[in-house]
Design an enzyme around this catalytic site. Structure first.
Site, PDB file in Angstrom:
ATOM      1  N   GLU A   1       3.471   2.781  -7.455  1.00 46.19           N
ATOM      2  CA  GLU A   1       2.630   2.806  -8.270  1.00 46.19           C
ATOM      3  C   GLU A   1       1.790   2.862  -9.590  1.00 46.19           C
ATOM      4  O   GLU A   1       1.067   2.332 -10.040  1.00 46.19           O
ATOM      5  CB  GLU A   1       1.227   3.186  -7.248  1.00 46.19           C
ATOM      6  CG  GLU A   1      -0.137   3.268  -7.069  1.00 46.19           C
ATOM      7  CD  GLU A   1      -0.334   1.727  -6.954  1.00 46.19           C
ATOM      8  OE1 GLU A   1      -1.754   1.338  -6.936  1.00 46.19           O
ATOM      9  OE2 GLU A   1       0.277   1.719  -5.961  1.00 46.19           O
TER      10      GLU A   1
ATOM     11  N   LEU B   1       4.767   2.481 -11.645  1.00 46.43           N
ATOM     12  CA  LEU B   1       5.001   0.729 -11.941  1.00 46.43           C
ATOM     13  C   LEU B   1       3.994  -0.084 -12.558  1.00 46.43           C
ATOM     14  O   LEU B   1       3.611  -0.902 -13.058  1.00 46.43           O
ATOM     15  CB  LEU B   1       6.418   0.566 -11.891  1.00 46.43           C
ATOM     16  CG  LEU B   1       6.842  -0.525 -12.288  1.00 46.43           C
ATOM     17  CD1 LEU B   1       7.069  -0.385 -13.485  1.00 46.43           C
ATOM     18  CD2 LEU B   1       8.569  -1.066 -11.671  1.00 46.43           C
TER      19      LEU B   1
ATOM     20  N   ASN C   1       2.663  -8.169 -14.630  1.00 44.10           N
ATOM     21  CA  ASN C   1       3.492  -8.222 -16.684  1.00 44.10           C
ATOM     22  C   ASN C   1       5.125  -8.398 -16.478  1.00 44.10           C
ATOM     23  O   ASN C   1       5.711  -7.547 -16.819  1.00 44.10           O
ATOM     24  CB  ASN C   1       3.083  -7.114 -17.277  1.00 44.10           C
ATOM     25  CG  ASN C   1       3.202  -7.327 -18.293  1.00 44.10           C
ATOM     26  OD1 ASN C   1       3.940  -8.332 -19.430  1.00 44.10           O
ATOM     27  ND2 ASN C   1       3.594  -6.548 -19.463  1.00 44.10           N
TER      28      ASN C   1
ATOM     29  N   LEU D   1       0.875   0.223 -11.948  1.00 42.86           N
ATOM     30  CA  LEU D   1      -0.003   0.804 -12.885  1.00 42.86           C
ATOM     31  C   LEU D   1      -0.540   0.753 -14.129  1.00 42.86           C
ATOM     32  O   LEU D   1      -1.202  -0.359 -14.816  1.00 42.86           O
ATOM     33  CB  LEU D   1      -1.022   2.526 -12.934  1.00 42.86           C
ATOM     34  CG  LEU D   1      -1.187   2.917 -13.622  1.00 42.86           C
ATOM     35  CD1 LEU D   1      -2.830   2.312 -13.858  1.00 42.86           C
ATOM     36  CD2 LEU D   1      -1.559   4.720 -13.340  1.00 42.86           C
TER      37      LEU D   1
ATOM     38  N   LEU E   1       6.848  -6.950  -0.475  1.00 40.90           N
ATOM     39  CA  LEU E   1       8.008  -7.540  -0.229  1.00 40.90           C
ATOM     40  C   LEU E   1       9.491  -7.645   0.362  1.00 40.90           C
ATOM     41  O   LEU E   1      10.017  -8.335   0.793  1.00 40.90           O
ATOM     42  CB  LEU E   1       8.520  -6.183  -1.356  1.00 40.90           C
ATOM     43  CG  LEU E   1      10.090  -6.873  -1.614  1.00 40.90           C
ATOM     44  CD1 LEU E   1      10.220  -7.964  -3.037  1.00 40.90           C
ATOM     45  CD2 LEU E   1      11.076  -5.485  -2.788  1.00 40.90           C
TER      46      LEU E   1
ATOM     47  N   HIS F   1       1.883   3.754  -3.184  1.00 40.57           N
ATOM     48  CA  HIS F   1       1.788   2.677  -2.909  1.00 40.57           C
ATOM     49  C   HIS F   1       1.859   2.020  -1.817  1.00 40.57           C
ATOM     50  O   HIS F   1       3.098   2.051  -1.247  1.00 40.57           O
ATOM     51  CB  HIS F   1       2.915   1.912  -3.592  1.00 40.57           C
ATOM     52  CG  HIS F   1       3.139   0.456  -3.824  1.00 40.57           C
ATOM     53  ND1 HIS F   1       2.479   0.101  -5.419  1.00 40.57           N
ATOM     54  CD2 HIS F   1       4.172  -0.018  -3.296  1.00 40.57           C
ATOM     55  CE1 HIS F   1       3.216  -0.933  -5.025  1.00 40.57           C
ATOM     56  NE2 HIS F   1       4.003  -1.828  -3.996  1.00 40.57           N
ATOM     57  N   SER F   2       1.100   2.299  -0.458  1.00 37.56           N
ATOM     58  CA  SER F   2       0.948   1.997   0.562  1.00 37.56           C
ATOM     59  C   SER F   2      -0.589   1.387   0.774  1.00 37.56           C
ATOM     60  O   SER F   2      -1.331   1.557   0.690  1.00 37.56           O
ATOM     61  CB  SER F   2       1.257   3.952   1.001  1.00 37.56           C
ATOM     62  OG  SER F   2       0.066   4.447   0.466  1.00 37.56           O
ATOM     63  N   TRP F   3      -0.048   1.669   3.186  1.00 42.75           N
ATOM     64  CA  TRP F   3      -1.623   0.592   3.388  1.00 42.75           C
ATOM     65  C   TRP F   3      -2.573   0.952   3.554  1.00 42.75           C
ATOM     66  O   TRP F   3      -3.510  -0.092   3.357  1.00 42.75           O
ATOM     67  CB  TRP F   3      -0.824   0.235   4.535  1.00 42.75           C
ATOM     68  CG  TRP F   3       0.383  -1.128   4.766  1.00 42.75           C
ATOM     69  CD1 TRP F   3       1.550  -0.899   4.558  1.00 42.75           C
ATOM     70  CD2 TRP F   3       0.280  -1.796   3.887  1.00 42.75           C
ATOM     71  NE1 TRP F   3       2.199  -2.111   4.597  1.00 42.75           N
ATOM     72  CE2 TRP F   3       1.496  -2.889   4.519  1.00 42.75           C
ATOM     73  CE3 TRP F   3      -1.419  -3.016   3.727  1.00 42.75           C
ATOM     74  CZ2 TRP F   3       1.238  -4.255   3.834  1.00 42.75           C
ATOM     75  CZ3 TRP F   3      -0.753  -4.679   3.927  1.00 42.75           C
ATOM     76  CH2 TRP F   3       0.555  -5.296   3.831  1.00 42.75           C
TER      77      TRP F   3
ATOM     78  N   SER G   1       1.060  -5.594  -3.929  1.00 40.15           N
ATOM     79  CA  SER G   1       2.371  -5.519  -4.394  1.00 40.15           C
ATOM     80  C   SER G   1       3.044  -6.817  -5.219  1.00 40.15           C
ATOM     81  O   SER G   1       2.151  -7.371  -6.063  1.00 40.15           O
ATOM     82  CB  SER G   1       3.106  -4.969  -3.785  1.00 40.15           C
ATOM     83  OG  SER G   1       4.942  -4.753  -4.038  1.00 40.15           O
TER      84      SER G   1
END
Length: 347
Positions: free
Chosen positions: A293, A295, A212, A297, A101, A324-326, A184
């Site tokens: 992460e 969300l 979704n 999932l 993002l 939620h990371s690199w 993402s």
């Protein structure tokens, strides 16, 4: 950095260069705020490029095998910087790597947040890493964002499927032998590009994507995230539940993915080996990454069920820990690497 199209080599340089209440409601509510977590900080826009001369036939320029080069590619949005690691042995295959993002304007985060360059250094496939596109979802918007003074209208789908592949053909990269992957924001975009441009993309991967986006609460979560990431207005991208919005939703266009090799992952959101916060801000960021992460999932599990109902095969990976990371996306890229090579012949 190269500007415009390549020119044919001179001299004897034969080498090429160049919803309901409860836990789900709470996850969506937390995710709406957490989606605003920065993935990478912004930077200055690229400089203007010179006009592109006529297309080149014959040998194309590239950097030495496996070399990294910055190109400035003409587009309807103005010149776009693209980082390229060329195929190790001059092959025509390419893997497009899409950012998140908060995509920066100086570098694609795959090139420095992960070891992607090293992973593919000896493979006969070029890594194509477009720079910029913050909050764009890599789609064609119908108007410039009216909340941040944006001057041009995002046309990222047009760029990635028409302007960029046509430009890269001048460097010997096929416009029909590509794969695409993203994390993402880039995860849903990767699947959309592959679904609507099957002649270009032979495989696709989504890491921690939002698959979704028409689910209850998701548009509001995306609105908050885009306002935080550059003050972009989601309504300038696509009107609520319009044909354009539904066209962006993997849950909706899932039938068009039949027969496409896919790798799709999302972790549990529980802290893992790469989560070692040692400060208050570190704890805060880890908490946000956990919510993001979680969300993803929920979205990805719903998408898995959707593909299952359609009888469409895909490789799914749901690690028991990871946020939620690199570094987690780096690991998922490694797991899906062979799929890209097999699909494009880039071994």
């Amino acid at each position: 950095m190269r500007f415009g199209r390549a020119a044919a080599p001179s001299g004897n340089r034969s080498q090429r260069r160049g919803a309901p209440r409860g836990w789900r409601h709470r996850i969506l509510a937390v995710g709406a705020a957490a989606l605003a977590l920065p993935i990478a900080a912004g930077a200055a826009a690229p400089t203007m490029a010179t006009a592109a001369p006529a297309a080149v036939s014959g040998p194309a320029l590239r950097t030495p095998s496996g070399g990294l080069e910055d190109l400035m590619v003409p587009s309807s949005m103005g010149p776009i910087k693209v980082q390229v690691q060329w195929a190790a042995r001059g092959g025509n295959a390419a893997l497009y790597l899409l950012d998140g993002l908060r995509a920066r304007d100086d570098r694609n985060a795959w090139s420095f947040e992960t070891n992607a360059l090293a992973q593919f250094a000896n493979d006969n496939i070029s890594l194509i890493m477009p720079v910029g596109g913050q909050s764009s979802f890599y789609t064609d918007w119908y108007a410039p964002s009216n909340t941040n003074g944006q001057k041009t209208t995002y046309k990222w789908e047009t760029f990635l499927t028409k302007e960029l592949p046509a430009f890269l053909e001048g460097y010997g990269v096929s416009s029909k032998n590509n794969a695409v992957a993203g994390l993402s924001m880039g995860g849903s975009a990767a699947l959309a590009l592959a679904a609507y441009h099957r002649e270009q993309f032979k495989a696709a991967a989504s890491y921690s994507g939002y698959l979704n986006i028409s689910a209850p609460g998701m548009r509001e979560a995306i609105r908050i995230a885009m306002l935080d990431a550059g003050r972009f207005n989601v309504d300038s991208m696509a009107s609520p539940w319009s044909p354009q919005w539904l066209r962006m939703d993997p849950f909706v266009f899932a039938p068009q993915l039949r027969g496409l090799p896919m790798y799709i992952s999302a972790a549990s959101g529980l802290p893992g080996q790469f989560d070692q916060p040692n400060s208050a801000i570190g704890v805060f960021n880890t908490g946000n990454a956990m919510a993001l992460e979680a969300l993803s999932l929920v979205n990805t599990r719903a998408f898995q069920a959707r593909l299952g109902s359609l009888g469409i095969a895909a490789a799914f990976d749901f690690p028991g820990s990871g946020t939620h990371s690199w570094k987690y996306w780096e690991a998922e890229l490694a797991k899906s690497r062979q799929m890209f090579l097999d699909a494009t012949g880039g071994n």
